[in-house]
Write a protein that holds these residues in place. Structure first.
Motif, PDB file in Angstrom:
ATOM      1  N   GLY A  73     -69.067  71.618 -58.016  1.00 27.37           N
ATOM      2  CA  GLY A  73     -70.193  71.135 -58.799  1.00 27.37           C
ATOM      3  C   GLY A  73     -71.198  70.358 -57.980  1.00 27.37           C
ATOM      4  O   GLY A  73     -72.380  70.330 -58.319  1.00 27.37           O
ATOM      5  N   THR A  74     -70.759  69.738 -56.916  1.00 27.53           N
ATOM      6  CA  THR A  74     -71.684  68.966 -56.083  1.00 27.53           C
ATOM      7  C   THR A  74     -72.641  69.874 -55.316  1.00 27.53           C
ATOM      8  O   THR A  74     -73.713  69.447 -54.905  1.00 27.53           O
ATOM      9  CB  THR A  74     -70.927  68.086 -55.086  1.00 27.53           C
ATOM     10  OG1 THR A  74     -70.230  68.912 -54.148  1.00 27.53           O
ATOM     11  CG2 THR A  74     -69.933  67.182 -55.800  1.00 27.53           C
ATOM     12  N   LYS A  75     -72.226  71.116 -55.151  1.00 28.10           N
ATOM     13  CA  LYS A  75     -73.065  72.091 -54.438  1.00 28.10           C
ATOM     14  C   LYS A  75     -73.621  73.158 -55.375  1.00 28.10           C
ATOM     15  O   LYS A  75     -74.318  74.066 -54.915  1.00 28.10           O
ATOM     16  CB  LYS A  75     -72.247  72.759 -53.328  1.00 28.10           C
ATOM     17  CG  LYS A  75     -71.760  71.800 -52.260  1.00 28.10           C
ATOM     18  CD  LYS A  75     -70.961  72.541 -51.188  1.00 28.10           C
ATOM     19  CE  LYS A  75     -70.474  71.572 -50.115  1.00 28.10           C
ATOM     20  NZ  LYS A  75     -69.668  72.272 -49.069  1.00 28.10           N
ATOM     21  N   ASN A  76     -73.284  73.075 -56.661  1.00 27.64           N
ATOM     22  CA  ASN A  76     -73.696  74.110 -57.624  1.00 27.64           C
ATOM     23  C   ASN A  76     -73.334  75.500 -57.113  1.00 27.64           C
ATOM     24  O   ASN A  76     -74.145  76.428 -57.166  1.00 27.64           O
ATOM     25  CB  ASN A  76     -75.182  74.008 -57.948  1.00 27.64           C
ATOM     26  CG  ASN A  76     -75.494  72.783 -58.766  1.00 27.64           C
ATOM     27  OD1 ASN A  76     -74.745  72.428 -59.679  1.00 27.64           O
ATOM     28  ND2 ASN A  76     -76.583  72.110 -58.440  1.00 27.64           N
ATOM     29  N   THR A  77     -72.130  75.627 -56.638  1.00 32.52           N
ATOM     30  CA  THR A  77     -71.677  76.861 -56.012  1.00 32.52           C
ATOM     31  C   THR A  77     -70.342  77.296 -56.604  1.00 32.52           C
ATOM     32  O   THR A  77     -69.461  76.466 -56.847  1.00 32.52           O
ATOM     33  CB  THR A  77     -71.549  76.681 -54.495  1.00 32.52           C
ATOM     34  OG1 THR A  77     -72.838  76.350 -53.962  1.00 32.52           O
ATOM     35  CG2 THR A  77     -71.057  77.953 -53.818  1.00 32.52           C
ATOM     36  N   VAL A  78     -70.234  78.586 -56.816  1.00 29.66           N
ATOM     37  CA  VAL A  78     -68.997  79.200 -57.279  1.00 29.66           C
ATOM     38  C   VAL A  78     -68.500  80.125 -56.176  1.00 29.66           C
ATOM     39  O   VAL A  78     -69.300  80.788 -55.510  1.00 29.66           O
ATOM     40  CB  VAL A  78     -69.215  79.986 -58.585  1.00 29.66           C
ATOM     41  CG1 VAL A  78     -67.929  80.653 -59.049  1.00 29.66           C
ATOM     42  CG2 VAL A  78     -69.747  79.057 -59.668  1.00 29.66           C
ATOM     43  N   TYR A  79     -67.180  80.158 -56.018  1.00 27.66           N
ATOM     44  CA  TYR A  79     -66.590  80.944 -54.952  1.00 27.66           C
ATOM     45  C   TYR A  79     -65.641  81.998 -55.520  1.00 27.66           C
ATOM     46  O   TYR A  79     -65.101  81.851 -56.621  1.00 27.66           O
ATOM     47  CB  TYR A  79     -65.794  80.045 -53.998  1.00 27.66           C
ATOM     48  CG  TYR A  79     -66.606  78.933 -53.399  1.00 27.66           C
ATOM     49  CD1 TYR A  79     -66.579  77.649 -53.954  1.00 27.66           C
ATOM     50  CD2 TYR A  79     -67.412  79.156 -52.295  1.00 27.66           C
ATOM     51  CE1 TYR A  79     -67.319  76.620 -53.402  1.00 27.66           C
ATOM     52  CE2 TYR A  79     -68.161  78.129 -51.739  1.00 27.66           C
ATOM     53  CZ  TYR A  79     -68.116  76.867 -52.299  1.00 27.66           C
ATOM     54  OH  TYR A  79     -68.867  75.850 -51.765  1.00 27.66           O
ATOM     55  N   LEU A  80     -65.441  83.041 -54.732  1.00 25.42           N
ATOM     56  CA  LEU A  80     -64.410  84.019 -55.042  1.00 25.42           C
ATOM     57  C   LEU A  80     -63.644  84.290 -53.751  1.00 25.42           C
ATOM     58  O   LEU A  80     -64.179  84.946 -52.839  1.00 25.42           O
ATOM     59  CB  LEU A  80     -64.999  85.313 -55.600  1.00 25.42           C
ATOM     60  CG  LEU A  80     -63.965  86.329 -56.078  1.00 25.42           C
ATOM     61  CD1 LEU A  80     -63.240  85.793 -57.323  1.00 25.42           C
ATOM     62  CD2 LEU A  80     -64.613  87.668 -56.405  1.00 25.42           C
ATOM     63  N   GLN A  81     -62.440  83.753 -53.674  1.00 28.61           N
ATOM     64  CA  GLN A  81     -61.568  84.016 -52.538  1.00 28.61           C
ATOM     65  C   GLN A  81     -60.812  85.301 -52.817  1.00 28.61           C
ATOM     66  O   GLN A  81     -60.117  85.392 -53.837  1.00 28.61           O
ATOM     67  CB  GLN A  81     -60.587  82.858 -52.333  1.00 28.61           C
ATOM     68  CG  GLN A  81     -59.586  83.083 -51.217  1.00 28.61           C
ATOM     69  CD  GLN A  81     -60.224  83.109 -49.841  1.00 28.61           C
ATOM     70  OE1 GLN A  81     -61.100  82.316 -49.543  1.00 28.61           O
ATOM     71  NE2 GLN A  81     -59.792  84.053 -49.008  1.00 28.61           N
ATOM     72  N   MET A  82     -60.950  86.260 -51.931  1.00 23.63           N
ATOM     73  CA  MET A  82     -60.348  87.567 -52.125  1.00 23.63           C
ATOM     74  C   MET A  82     -59.356  87.827 -51.006  1.00 23.63           C
ATOM     75  O   MET A  82     -59.755  87.926 -49.838  1.00 23.63           O
ATOM     76  CB  MET A  82     -61.419  88.658 -52.152  1.00 23.63           C
ATOM     77  CG  MET A  82     -62.519  88.402 -53.169  1.00 23.63           C
ATOM     78  SD  MET A  82     -63.680  89.774 -53.313  1.00 23.63           S
ATOM     79  CE  MET A  82     -64.421  89.771 -51.680  1.00 23.63           C
ATOM     80  N   ASN A  83     -58.085  87.913 -51.363  1.00 24.69           N
ATOM     81  CA  ASN A  83     -57.023  88.172 -50.398  1.00 24.69           C
ATOM     82  C   ASN A  83     -56.414  89.549 -50.644  1.00 24.69           C
ATOM     83  O   ASN A  83     -56.581  90.132 -51.706  1.00 24.69           O
ATOM     84  CB  ASN A  83     -55.943  87.094 -50.514  1.00 24.69           C
ATOM     85  CG  ASN A  83     -56.458  85.708 -50.200  1.00 24.69           C
ATOM     86  OD1 ASN A  83     -57.381  85.532 -49.401  1.00 24.69           O
ATOM     87  ND2 ASN A  83     -55.869  84.702 -50.832  1.00 24.69           N
ATOM     88  N   SER A  84     -55.690  90.019 -49.653  1.00 23.69           N
ATOM     89  CA  SER A  84     -55.003  91.315 -49.765  1.00 23.69           C
ATOM     90  C   SER A  84     -55.950  92.395 -50.288  1.00 23.69           C
ATOM     91  O   SER A  84     -55.622  93.131 -51.218  1.00 23.69           O
ATOM     92  CB  SER A  84     -53.786  91.186 -50.686  1.00 23.69           C
ATOM     93  OG  SER A  84     -52.889  90.219 -50.205  1.00 23.69           O
ATOM     94  N   LEU A  85     -57.106  92.476 -49.687  1.00 31.99           N
ATOM     95  CA  LEU A  85     -58.116  93.418 -50.162  1.00 31.99           C
ATOM     96  C   LEU A  85     -57.655  94.856 -50.011  1.00 31.99           C
ATOM     97  O   LEU A  85     -56.951  95.210 -49.046  1.00 31.99           O
ATOM     98  CB  LEU A  85     -59.432  93.186 -49.432  1.00 31.99           C
ATOM     99  CG  LEU A  85     -60.218  91.976 -49.936  1.00 31.99           C
ATOM    100  CD1 LEU A  85     -61.256  91.529 -48.923  1.00 31.99           C
ATOM    101  CD2 LEU A  85     -60.886  92.297 -51.264  1.00 31.99           C
ATOM    102  N   GLU A  86     -58.066  95.652 -50.963  1.00 36.81           N
ATOM    103  CA  GLU A  86     -57.707  97.071 -51.024  1.00 36.81           C
ATOM    104  C   GLU A  86     -58.972  97.910 -51.024  1.00 36.81           C
ATOM    105  O   GLU A  86     -60.042  97.422 -51.433  1.00 36.81           O
ATOM    106  CB  GLU A  86     -56.913  97.340 -52.307  1.00 36.81           C
ATOM    107  CG  GLU A  86     -55.671  96.491 -52.457  1.00 36.81           C
ATOM    108  CD  GLU A  86     -55.065  96.558 -53.849  1.00 36.81           C
ATOM    109  OE1 GLU A  86     -55.701  97.178 -54.740  1.00 36.81           O
ATOM    110  OE2 GLU A  86     -53.972  95.994 -54.050  1.00 36.81           O
ATOM    111  N   PRO A  87     -58.891  99.166 -50.600  1.00 37.21           N
ATOM    112  CA  PRO A  87     -60.097 100.019 -50.646  1.00 37.21           C
ATOM    113  C   PRO A  87     -60.727 100.073 -52.033  1.00 37.21           C
ATOM    114  O   PRO A  87     -61.958 100.190 -52.152  1.00 37.21           O
ATOM    115  CB  PRO A  87     -59.557 101.384 -50.218  1.00 37.21           C
ATOM    116  CG  PRO A  87     -58.399 101.056 -49.336  1.00 37.21           C
ATOM    117  CD  PRO A  87     -57.761  99.836 -49.944  1.00 37.21           C
ATOM    118  N   GLU A  88     -59.903  99.953 -53.069  1.00 35.94           N
ATOM    119  CA  GLU A  88     -60.415  99.992 -54.444  1.00 35.94           C
ATOM    120  C   GLU A  88     -61.252  98.769 -54.793  1.00 35.94           C
ATOM    121  O   GLU A  88     -61.923  98.751 -55.834  1.00 35.94           O
ATOM    122  CB  GLU A  88     -59.256 100.108 -55.429  1.00 35.94           C
ATOM    123  CG  GLU A  88     -58.486 101.425 -55.380  1.00 35.94           C
ATOM    124  CD  GLU A  88     -57.599 101.561 -54.158  1.00 35.94           C
ATOM    125  OE1 GLU A  88     -57.277 102.706 -53.778  1.00 35.94           O
ATOM    126  OE2 GLU A  88     -57.221 100.524 -53.568  1.00 35.94           O
TER     127      GLU A  88
END
Length: 115
Positions: A73-88
């Motif tokens: 909230g201090t940066k007005n930023t939302v994140y998406l951490q994506m692990n074990s990525l797949e071609p799909e």
């Protein structure tokens, strides 16, 4: 009108990780929820994850256990951490801010998972 700017996409190999960021031009707590969507080539845009103003988090079944949504909230930023990525998981990832009556979208960031 809020401006949403996604970043962090790229080309990775299967099994690797990426962290996407969505920087908002105003207070993210003004919105009922903040979401990540994605759109694969030739497919419709699909919802991936959300975090609401109270902190409740939900994920699509296809990413549950691999992706994590969070916010600063201090940066007005939302994140998406994506692990074990797949071609799909390949596609353009969009940030979305939702009120009761409107949706706001960013321009998207490309994620490509390929060996």
């Amino acid at each position: 009108q809020v401006q949403l700017a996604e970043s962090g996409g790229g080309l990775v190999q299967p099994g690797e990780s990426l962290r996407l960021s969505c920087a908002a031009s105003d207070n993210i707590f003004m919105y009922n929820d903040m979401n990540w969507y994605r759109q694969a080539p030739g497919k419709e845009r699909e919802w991936v994850a959300s975090i609401n103003v109270g902190g409740r988090i939900n994920y699509a079944e296809s990413v549950k256990g691999r992706f994590t949504i969070s916010r600063d909230g201090t940066k007005n930023t939302v994140y998406l951490q994506m692990n074990s990525l797949e071609p799909e998981d390949t596609g353009v990832y969009y940030c979305n801010a939702r009120t009761l009556s409107r949706h706001y979208w960013g321009q998207g960031t490309q994620v490509t998972v390929s060996s």
